[in-house]
Design an enzyme around this catalytic site. Sequence first.
Site, PDB file in Angstrom:
ATOM      1  N   HIS A 110       0.705  -1.266  -0.026  1.00  0.00           N
ATOM      2  CA  HIS A 110       0.139   0.094  -0.108  1.00  0.00           C
ATOM      3  C   HIS A 110       0.832   1.268  -0.042  1.00  0.00           C
ATOM      4  O   HIS A 110       0.666   2.279  -0.736  1.00  0.00           O
ATOM      5  CB  HIS A 110      -0.973   0.005   1.035  1.00  0.00           C
ATOM      6  CG  HIS A 110      -2.190  -0.938   1.074  1.00  0.00           C
ATOM      7  ND1 HIS A 110      -3.226  -1.074   2.027  1.00  0.00           N
ATOM      8  CD2 HIS A 110      -2.400  -1.801  -0.050  1.00  0.00           C
ATOM      9  CE1 HIS A 110      -3.945  -1.918   1.570  1.00  0.00           C
ATOM     10  NE2 HIS A 110      -3.588  -2.401   0.410  1.00  0.00           N
TER      11      HIS A 110
ATOM     12  N   HIS B 254       1.553  -2.036   9.263  1.00  0.00           N
ATOM     13  CA  HIS B 254       2.997  -2.727   8.881  1.00  0.00           C
ATOM     14  C   HIS B 254       4.069  -1.965   9.977  1.00  0.00           C
ATOM     15  O   HIS B 254       3.640  -1.118  10.768  1.00  0.00           O
ATOM     16  CB  HIS B 254       3.401  -2.123   7.363  1.00  0.00           C
ATOM     17  CG  HIS B 254       2.692  -2.877   6.538  1.00  0.00           C
ATOM     18  ND1 HIS B 254       2.916  -3.982   5.906  1.00  0.00           N
ATOM     19  CD2 HIS B 254       1.364  -2.693   5.549  1.00  0.00           C
ATOM     20  CE1 HIS B 254       2.217  -4.620   4.851  1.00  0.00           C
ATOM     21  NE2 HIS B 254       1.358  -3.810   4.627  1.00  0.00           N
TER      22      HIS B 254
END
Length: 387
Positions: free
Chosen positions: A186, A281
């Site tokens: 992303h 993340h």
Amino acid sequence: MAKKVTRNSTANTLNFRPPTDVKFDKNKGTKPLPDPTSIKNIILLMIVHLCRKVLFIDPNIKVGVYILLVFFGSILGDVLPIPGTYFSRKDNLFNVYFVKLSWGWTMSFVGSFIYLTSNIYSCGDKAQIRKHFLRLLLATINWFFWTNLFVYIEDSYGYCSKAIVRGRKSCLTKGFTWNGFSISGHTFILIYCTLIIMEEAKALVNWDSIKDHVRNEEHNRSSEDSSGATSPLDSLTSEQFDHVKEKYGQFTPYIRVAFIGMTLLALIWDVMLLATIIYFHSTPEKFVASVIAVLLWFFTYRFLFHRRILSLLPGDGTFRYMNPTQPLQSLSVRRSSLAGKATDKIPKFLGMPLNPMRNPSSIAINPAEDSFLTRSVATTDALSQSR
């Protein structure tokens, strides 16, 4: 006996201005004016102007902001207890319908924008239009390769929390946790898409000047005088000029709509990037992804396309309406070619000298007036000798 000429009669005789016959240039002073603008068009231009403020930021500055934001923002997100919000949910509307389809959204709007703009400044040349689309083809190849490489790295160098289970898909299906270095796809795609949008949007720099060029060039071609102001369109053939004139008026409203859509996408990508930095993340995974996205942008737009390798820069075409090496110049500055070169230093108004007596070449004296002037000068000389 010669008639004596008095001083008063001589003064009255010499008190005259020789009649002049100033020749007007019919082609000067008739430069066409812009067409009136509707309220709807004014509102659209105001929206486009605001969008320019978003997309015409220097990409070099935006890149620096991205790198610093990803690095320090990720550290703060790991250290500080940030409460969850709607954007921390993976099933939020923007993540499901925009981020996961971000490449399709970006290619749809940017592809439409490239086709419409390149069709005009390339004068419909299909070979040049295909060269401009090569930028998107190369970007798609990069996106496909790197996103799949991220998945491969995670699958190959990760392990399941249950040692007997092999494979990421099997591990997640059975409810276990897969531990691996998951480079943030992303972060990569959001930064890369935004930089592509900003680069491709540069084709709209000085776009409105094409309308002025078309109007001036049409006037120059319809007039008999070839000494008028030059324009970037003067080297086009009649077919090319007619194509630019027709397609500019036909495509420009759609180009502005596509530009507004690209701006909205860029804003959404920035917001979702911020959510990714805060909630998803680890710091190394996001930082590596951001560096790869920036390097790809630099290699393609600053190296390959800048040297006209594989493709052209946005705005490169049959005629030049902007300077692609300095695309962020003030939009109010017109090309110097439109100013024209002065043929003389005599001040004029609407093609007519302000003081005809200072331009001897523009004064035509017929023979009768010339002989009258000669007799007047001779009379003056005779008076001076009699004194």
